[in-house]
Design a protein around this motif. Structure first.
Motif, PDB file in Angstrom:
ATOM      1  N   TYR A 196       0.783  -1.264   0.152  1.00  0.00           N
ATOM      2  CA  TYR A 196       0.002   0.095   0.004  1.00  0.00           C
ATOM      3  C   TYR A 196       0.664   1.248   0.063  1.00  0.00           C
ATOM      4  O   TYR A 196       0.841   2.243   1.078  1.00  0.00           O
ATOM      5  N   LEU A 255     -10.798   1.040  -5.343  1.00  0.00           N
ATOM      6  CA  LEU A 255     -10.849   2.036  -4.637  1.00  0.00           C
ATOM      7  C   LEU A 255      -9.794   2.912  -4.848  1.00  0.00           C
ATOM      8  O   LEU A 255      -8.654   2.375  -4.956  1.00  0.00           O
ATOM      9  N   PHE A 276      -6.777   5.467  -3.991  1.00  0.00           N
ATOM     10  CA  PHE A 276      -5.772   5.389  -2.701  1.00  0.00           C
ATOM     11  C   PHE A 276      -6.276   6.312  -1.695  1.00  0.00           C
ATOM     12  O   PHE A 276      -6.314   6.158  -0.506  1.00  0.00           O
ATOM     13  N   MET A 322      -8.578   4.153   0.563  1.00  0.00           N
ATOM     14  CA  MET A 322      -8.170   2.851   0.695  1.00  0.00           C
ATOM     15  C   MET A 322      -8.796   2.181   2.056  1.00  0.00           C
ATOM     16  O   MET A 322      -8.958   1.101   2.113  1.00  0.00           O
ATOM     17  N   THR A 332      -6.730  -1.579  -4.591  1.00  0.00           N
ATOM     18  CA  THR A 332      -6.767  -0.060  -4.472  1.00  0.00           C
ATOM     19  C   THR A 332      -5.507   0.216  -5.524  1.00  0.00           C
ATOM     20  O   THR A 332      -4.861  -0.690  -5.833  1.00  0.00           O
TER      21      THR A 332
END
Length: 349
Positions: free
Chosen positions: A125, A321, A323, A326, A344
């Motif tokens: 992420y 989605l 970011f 997220m 994401t």
């Protein structure tokens, strides 16, 4: 770069996971730097945020599935170059012990799940992430970053369960529990790829319909008290050859009872509880095989990506989605609102 970071544990992801500006990772000689175009959610994201069942390195970036483009390579890297489209192999192992060199890196005593047990600040992420060369697989041009991220860990895990461990073959009847979960949705497709008869379970009419679209021959609602009887009816009371299991305590004994003589149950999780009961008479009188399974090999991930490129496996993506939103994905997982996989886009706020 932007990254989703948490610095303390909480039962509410919204309280601790924040989009922060941090430094781009510096790669080692054997690593590649990847611009992350898509990253998929997994339940271990929540375990990391909660700090249960294990603590994780802090501060933490979660995410065990990343797909994107190589932007830098270390001086010892030989198989990748700048511009290559790649996906992560999340099983980090020593690659030196007897288990690893015999092809069993999933059994390595030093094994870690990347983006869960690694860190600090080492997960999917983020706008950029780094991985050892041995934990990266090239993507064919016709496999999207979204599909690659959505299929990488669950696809590898499902392939290892059914092909590597249970050794499925054409003509068998395979029971896929939780058919709209990440692993279940891929498990249905792998079993059909091997020309098996597939009975899938799901917890609602909507999810049951998704199982049918994925290729299941029969579908039952595992929230109904007589679900196991319905499975047996679909097999003409013969039972199933293989059970694909990750639900745990609430269904485990019924799954064992549904196995044919010499049948196999392969499990990779226990979302309803670990302390399942087992009547040992079923085990020894029926000559059953109870197999554990976790993660998989880089070769198994490559096999899955190959079949995705041929259109034979297609991850079921619930939503993508941006970011900036997220953290909503973590809440959706907590509230059991996801069918298939959620993705994401760290490179797009």
């Amino acid at each position: 770069m932007k990254a989703a970071v948490f610095r303390e544990h909480s039962k509410d992801p919204r309280q601790v996971v924040k989009i922060e500006d941090i430094d781009v990772p510096k790669i080692k000689a054997n690593e590649v730097l990847i611009k992350v175009e898509a990253a998929a959610y997994n339940y271990n994201d929540l375990w990391a945020i909660w700090g249960e069942p294990i603590k994780v390195p802090m501060p933490h970036i979660s995410g065990s599935d990343a797909a994107g483009t190589v932007v830098e390579v270390g001086e010892e890297v030989t198989r990748f170059k700048k511009g290559d489209r790649v996906v992560s192999h999340s099983n980090i192992s020593c690659r030196k012990c007897d288990l690893c060199i015999s092809g069993r890196e999933y059994d390595c005593n030093e094994r870690l799940v990347w983006g869960f047990q690694t860190g600090p600040l080492d997960g999917a992420y983020a706008e950029y992430t780094k991985l050892p060369e041995v934990n990266v697989v090239k993507l064919p041009d016709n496999v999207s970053f979204t599909d690659a991220a959505a299929v990488s860990m669950v696809g590898m895990t499902s392939w290892h369960m059914l092909v590597g461990r249970a050794r499925i073959h054409p003509g068998q009847t395979v029971l896929i529990m939780g058919g709209t979960s990440g692993v279940g949705s891929i498990g249905i497709q792998i079993a059909k790829l091997f020309n098996c008869t597939v009975i899938a379970t799901a917890g609602s009419d909507e999810k049951m319909e998704v199982c049918r679209k994925l290729g299941a021959d029969y579908v039952v609602n595992h929230r109904e008290p007589d679900w196991a009887r319905k499975v047996r009816e679909y097999t003409n009371k013969q039972g199933v050859d293989v059970v694909f299991e990750h639900i745990g305590k609430s269904v485990f004994l019924d799954e064992v009872k549904l196995l044919k003589m010499g049948g196999t149950l392969v499990t990779t999780g226990a979302t309803t509880g670990y302390d399942a009961q087992l009547d040992l008479r079923y085990l020894f009188f029926k000559g059953l095989n109870l197999l554990g399974s976790t993660q998989g090999t880089r070769a198994e991930l490559s096999e899955v990506i190959y079949w995705v490129s041929k259109g034979k496996i297609k991850p079921y993506v619930h939503d993508v989605l941006p970011f900036s939103r997220m953290v909503e994905g973590h809440v959706m997982m907590m509230e059991n609102k996801i069918i298939g996989k959620l993705v994401t886009t760290p490179s797009k706020l």
